[in-house]
Design a protein around this motif. Structure first.
Motif, PDB file in Angstrom:
ATOM      1  N   ASN A  17       0.961  -1.154  -0.009  1.00 53.05           N
ATOM      2  CA  ASN A  17       0.026  -0.133  -0.123  1.00 53.05           C
ATOM      3  C   ASN A  17       0.838   1.237   0.136  1.00 53.05           C
ATOM      4  N   GLN A  18       1.862   1.424  -0.514  1.00 53.58           N
ATOM      5  CA  GLN A  18       2.927   2.461  -0.708  1.00 53.58           C
ATOM      6  C   GLN A  18       2.423   3.445  -1.903  1.00 53.58           C
ATOM      7  N   LEU A  19       1.594   2.978  -2.784  1.00 57.22           N
ATOM      8  CA  LEU A  19       1.126   3.929  -3.890  1.00 57.22           C
ATOM      9  C   LEU A  19       0.021   4.543  -3.302  1.00 57.22           C
ATOM     10  N   ALA A  20      -0.357   5.839  -3.754  1.00 59.24           N
ATOM     11  CA  ALA A  20      -1.444   6.708  -3.350  1.00 59.24           C
ATOM     12  C   ALA A  20      -1.746   7.423  -4.568  1.00 59.24           C
ATOM     13  N   LEU A  21      -3.463   7.263  -4.338  1.00 59.85           N
ATOM     14  CA  LEU A  21      -4.184   8.215  -5.376  1.00 59.85           C
ATOM     15  C   LEU A  21      -4.298   9.742  -4.993  1.00 59.85           C
ATOM     16  N   TYR A  22      -3.980  10.637  -5.885  1.00 62.04           N
ATOM     17  CA  TYR A  22      -4.213  11.850  -6.035  1.00 62.04           C
ATOM     18  C   TYR A  22      -5.113  12.248  -6.857  1.00 62.04           C
ATOM     19  N   LEU A  23      -5.939  13.322  -6.485  1.00 59.73           N
ATOM     20  CA  LEU A  23      -6.891  13.859  -7.584  1.00 59.73           C
ATOM     21  C   LEU A  23      -6.641  15.482  -7.621  1.00 59.73           C
ATOM     22  N   GLU A  82      -8.655  14.529 -12.300  1.00 61.59           N
ATOM     23  CA  GLU A  82      -7.669  13.552 -12.927  1.00 61.59           C
ATOM     24  C   GLU A  82      -7.158  12.748 -11.965  1.00 61.59           C
ATOM     25  N   ALA A  83      -6.868  11.534 -11.935  1.00 62.93           N
ATOM     26  CA  ALA A  83      -6.296  10.682 -10.994  1.00 62.93           C
ATOM     27  C   ALA A  83      -4.726  10.757 -11.094  1.00 62.93           C
ATOM     28  N   LEU A  84      -3.907  11.142 -10.267  1.00 64.37           N
ATOM     29  CA  LEU A  84      -2.503  11.156 -10.404  1.00 64.37           C
ATOM     30  C   LEU A  84      -1.820  10.251  -9.306  1.00 64.37           C
ATOM     31  N   ILE A  85      -0.895   9.477  -9.592  1.00 66.74           N
ATOM     32  CA  ILE A  85      -0.283   8.632  -8.521  1.00 66.74           C
ATOM     33  C   ILE A  85       0.835   9.146  -8.251  1.00 66.74           C
ATOM     34  N   ARG A  86       1.072   8.707  -7.050  1.00 66.12           N
ATOM     35  CA  ARG A  86       2.218   9.056  -6.045  1.00 66.12           C
ATOM     36  C   ARG A  86       2.621   7.736  -5.466  1.00 66.12           C
ATOM     37  N   TRP A  87       3.874   7.857  -5.019  1.00 65.88           N
ATOM     38  CA  TRP A  87       4.612   6.612  -4.318  1.00 65.88           C
ATOM     39  C   TRP A  87       5.331   7.015  -2.899  1.00 65.88           C
ATOM     40  N   ASN A  88       4.687   6.667  -2.075  1.00 70.08           N
ATOM     41  CA  ASN A  88       5.007   7.030  -0.482  1.00 70.08           C
ATOM     42  C   ASN A  88       6.084   5.986  -0.090  1.00 70.08           C
ATOM     43  N   HIS A  89       7.286   6.380  -0.821  1.00 72.29           N
ATOM     44  CA  HIS A  89       8.336   5.218  -0.340  1.00 72.29           C
ATOM     45  C   HIS A  89       8.961   5.310   1.242  1.00 72.29           C
ATOM     46  N   PRO A  90       8.940   4.135   1.833  1.00 77.33           N
ATOM     47  CA  PRO A  90       9.289   4.333   3.253  1.00 77.33           C
ATOM     48  C   PRO A  90      10.507   5.024   3.466  1.00 77.33           C
ATOM     49  N   GLN A  91      11.476   4.962   2.775  1.00 70.71           N
ATOM     50  CA  GLN A  91      12.760   5.594   2.797  1.00 70.71           C
ATOM     51  C   GLN A  91      12.957   6.998   2.216  1.00 70.71           C
ATOM     52  N   GLY A  96       8.209  -3.028 -18.182  1.00 67.72           N
ATOM     53  CA  GLY A  96       7.169  -3.919 -18.444  1.00 67.72           C
ATOM     54  C   GLY A  96       6.216  -4.034 -17.026  1.00 67.72           C
ATOM     55  N   ASN A  97       6.501  -3.191 -16.298  1.00 69.13           N
ATOM     56  CA  ASN A  97       5.603  -3.097 -14.980  1.00 69.13           C
ATOM     57  C   ASN A  97       4.325  -2.206 -15.000  1.00 69.13           C
ATOM     58  N   ILE A  98       4.269  -1.638 -15.905  1.00 66.78           N
ATOM     59  CA  ILE A  98       3.207  -0.416 -16.006  1.00 66.78           C
ATOM     60  C   ILE A  98       1.645  -1.142 -15.853  1.00 66.78           C
ATOM     61  N   ASN A  99       1.577  -2.217 -16.528  1.00 66.28           N
ATOM     62  CA  ASN A  99       0.103  -2.641 -16.185  1.00 66.28           C
ATOM     63  C   ASN A  99      -0.313  -3.004 -14.979  1.00 66.28           C
ATOM     64  N   LYS A 100       0.664  -3.462 -13.869  1.00 62.77           N
ATOM     65  CA  LYS A 100       0.300  -3.521 -12.507  1.00 62.77           C
ATOM     66  C   LYS A 100      -0.009  -2.173 -11.988  1.00 62.77           C
ATOM     67  N   ILE A 101       0.606  -1.251 -12.210  1.00 68.94           N
ATOM     68  CA  ILE A 101       0.428   0.227 -11.909  1.00 68.94           C
ATOM     69  C   ILE A 101      -1.138   0.618 -12.356  1.00 68.94           C
ATOM     70  N   SER A 102      -1.276   0.228 -13.475  1.00 71.67           N
ATOM     71  CA  SER A 102      -2.608   0.826 -14.100  1.00 71.67           C
ATOM     72  C   SER A 102      -3.620   0.096 -13.461  1.00 71.67           C
ATOM     73  N   MET A 103      -3.603  -1.074 -13.194  1.00 75.43           N
ATOM     74  CA  MET A 103      -4.794  -2.147 -12.502  1.00 75.43           C
ATOM     75  C   MET A 103      -4.744  -1.474 -11.143  1.00 75.43           C
ATOM     76  N   TRP A 104      -3.879  -1.392 -10.475  1.00 74.48           N
ATOM     77  CA  TRP A 104      -3.841  -0.728  -8.970  1.00 74.48           C
ATOM     78  C   TRP A 104      -4.545   0.751  -9.206  1.00 74.48           C
ATOM     79  N   MET A 105      -4.283   1.720  -9.910  1.00 71.53           N
ATOM     80  CA  MET A 105      -4.705   2.532 -10.278  1.00 71.53           C
ATOM     81  C   MET A 105      -6.538   2.670 -10.565  1.00 71.53           C
TER      82      MET A 105
END
Ligand code: C2E
Ligand code: CA
Ligand code: CA
Ligand code: CA
Length: 279
Positions: free
Chosen positions: A37-43, A58-67, A84-93
């Protein structure tokens, strides 16, 4: 590219190819980012420039990285696309937006403002994308007007035949489509003519400095006219002050978004912002 491993490898460097070690590190960090759950939805709200009414977000993604703290999408989306990892992000979004809109609808007894989701080239060649979107909307009891999709010209031109096929299916499902970053990629007007889109988005690179650059004003004017002549609505991003809002309205631009209206905010602040917005 030689970079330290770990979080340092996350930062995308467009001057270098991604090494396989970096890709592996990135892929595993991304996987755990999604899982923990480190990804965050911003609007960011989108308004009607004439009335000031909020017409969506508009939905814009952010990454709350622990470090590393808050990471902006320009430093990991291109990397995710390349590795090749974008589909995971898109599905999360998609899932996150559907969940947000579903909860909103449940609490307010009204649909949430339409939320626009950014898609990448790889999403458009996934022939299962329309089914996945339909499943998420249905699972959250949402109509197909709850979300819209933003796609860039370059993402379509990667594989125009397959992209056009996907876009036609999505459009037939009732989803509204926008061309994002219009004028910054290699535009093909013959494609534009045949795309099932209802909106053009003028990139902020033309808007940010339009007060000082007559060429930007002329490009925006031409884009607004082109869009309207094709029966499309035109949106401008990057509105940072009242003068620019007024100038865009004068050029006939329909909708807008920008820091002057609101910066992108964590999704759970959007309801409160909306109550306080009186334009
Ligand atoms: P974009 O789709 O062109 O989004 C607009 C960008 O402009 C956002 O940057 C937004 O925060 C910024 N912006 C809006 N108003 C203003 C303003 O008044 N002034 C200035 N200086 N900037 C403004 P952000 O959030 O950093 O996103 C950057 C890019 O990352 C987006 O550009 C989009 O291409 C990509 N992106 C963001 N979220 C996603 C996502 O969930 N999926 C995909 N595939 N791409 C995403
Ligand atoms: Ca966008
Ligand atoms: Ca973009
Ligand atoms: Ca843009």
């Amino acid at each position: 590219a030689t970079k330290s491993s770990g979080a340092g490898a996350l930062i995308y460097d467009s001057n270098h190819d991604v090494s396989s070690q970096q890709s592996l590190t990135f892929a595993s960090e991304l996987k755990s980012a999604v899982e923990t759950n480190q990804l965050a939805l911003y609007l960011q709200p989108k308004i009607d420039l004439g009335t000031g009414h909020v017409i969506g977000a508009e939905a814009l993604i952010r990454w709350n990285h622990p470090q590393k703290g808050l990471i902006y999408p320009d430093s990991f989306i291109p990397f995710a696309e390349q590795s090749g990892n974008i589909n995971k992000i898109s599905m999360w979004m998609l899932a996150e937006v559907a969940r947000f809109s579903g909860e909103w609808q449940h609490e307010h007894h009204l649909p949430a403002p339409v939320i626009a989701i950014n898609l990448s080239a790889r999403d458009l060649v996934d022939h299962l994308l329309p089914n996945k979107i339909q499943e998420m909307l249905t699972a959250n009891k949402l109509s197909n007007h709850a979300i819209s999709l933003e796609i860039t010209e370059s993402s379509i031109m990667d594989d125009p035949k397959r992209a056009l096929n996907t876009l036609n299916v999505l459009s037939d499902m009732g989803l509204k489509l926008s061309i994002d970053d219009f004028g910054t990629g290699y535009s093909s007007l013959s494609y534009l003519k045949n795309l099932p889109v209802s909106e053009l988005k003028i990139d902020k690179s033309f808007v940010l400095n339009m007060e000082n650059d007559k060429a930007d004003v002329n490009i925006i004017r031409s884009t607004v006219d082109l869009g309207h002549n094709l029966g499309l609505k035109v949106v401008a991003e990057g509105i940072e002050n009242q003068n620019v809002w007024t100038a865009l309205e004068g050029l006939g631009c329909d909708f807008g978004q920008g820091y002057f209206i609101s910066k992108p905010m964590p999704a759970d602040q959007f309801g409160k912002w909306l109550e306080s917005w009186t334009a």
